[in-house]
Design an enzyme around this catalytic site. Sequence first.
Site, PDB file in Angstrom:
ATOM      1  N   TYR A 111     -13.670  -1.489   3.024  1.00  0.00           N
ATOM      2  CA  TYR A 111     -12.358  -1.473   2.561  1.00  0.00           C
ATOM      3  C   TYR A 111     -12.462  -0.662   0.993  1.00  0.00           C
ATOM      4  CZ  TYR A 111      -8.019  -2.467   0.102  1.00  0.00           C
ATOM      5  OH  TYR A 111      -6.990  -2.431  -0.742  1.00  0.00           O
ATOM      6  N   ASP A 157     -10.526   0.561   6.404  1.00  0.00           N
ATOM      7  CA  ASP A 157      -9.465   1.124   5.543  1.00  0.00           C
ATOM      8  C   ASP A 157     -10.139   1.912   4.528  1.00  0.00           C
ATOM      9  OD1 ASP A 157      -7.305   2.142   3.819  1.00  0.00           O
ATOM     10  OD2 ASP A 157      -6.731  -0.045   3.605  1.00  0.00           O
ATOM     11  N   HIS A 261      -0.320  -1.177   7.693  1.00  0.00           N
ATOM     12  CA  HIS A 261      -1.220  -0.644   8.587  1.00  0.00           C
ATOM     13  C   HIS A 261      -1.196  -1.123   9.903  1.00  0.00           C
ATOM     14  CE1 HIS A 261      -4.016   0.856   4.973  1.00  0.00           C
ATOM     15  NE2 HIS A 261      -3.302  -0.102   4.541  1.00  0.00           N
TER      16      HIS A 261
END
Length: 270
Positions: A111, A157, A261
């Site tokens: 992330y 991500d 998302h």
Amino acid sequence: MPLTIATWNINSVRLRIESVARFVEAYRPDILCLQETKCMDGQFPLADLRKMGFDHIAIHGQKGYHGVAIASRYAFRDPERKPFFGKEDARHISVVLADGPATGTRIHNFYIPAGGDEPDPAINPKFAHKLGFLDEMEAWDGLKVGDAGNRSILVGDLNIAPYEHDVWSSKQLKGVVSHTPLERRRLIEVAKAGQWVDMMRELTPEPEKLYTWWSYRSPDWAAANKGRRLDHVWVSPTLGPAMRGFEIVKDARSWERPSDHAPVIATLDL
DNA sequence: ATGTCGAAGAATCTTCGA
């Protein structure tokens, strides 16, 4: 033997555990990598994920922000949680599969910092953090996967849409954090330094548009379709020939109380 | 281009981060 791996920024795993169950029921990923779990390890809904068939779960959380997890139907070993930029802020977790078709494959779940609003490291410490994070990823030997014997998958991500057609309008977003020229170049350099293959773009080359994220702030996000490809699946060169396909499960963006998302599920044949 | 979310702490709203 096929292996399916999914990545999803869930934006609170506790709030959306029913959506996780719905996705897993429908798509049956062998490995599920989550980002923005937003809970401490003691609060993580382990029992719910076990009920979904994931007997092996590695978590790296903290209070309130960020947090990553890997849930697997196959056993794994050597879990690793690496701090970046001198911060213990739960943005990376990694395991090595110890069973199943991809035995020996290392899985990284990232992330990357969002980077705030102002794309200038001199005045925005969040953007400086993002760039420093990318510097350390590029330099880390653990992400150099070019050797013939190396089998690795990196998902997560990454908070950057690197190519022109990874956003709805490259021109209109050229000054917006996530698609500035510097971030785009740096993410591609990180991938290049490790010899990673961008699986989604390898299988669906430009100029086809690919988005995985649509802002909550768009009143009619589906009609406007002003998306960005922030979520990624990278594989080591050795796994290139095993790439079979991927799906961005855009449908999940319209489920009740959704994450901003959509999940991405990738299939490799090993 | 700043619209909406979620967590958390102290309330029933504010602040921070995305």
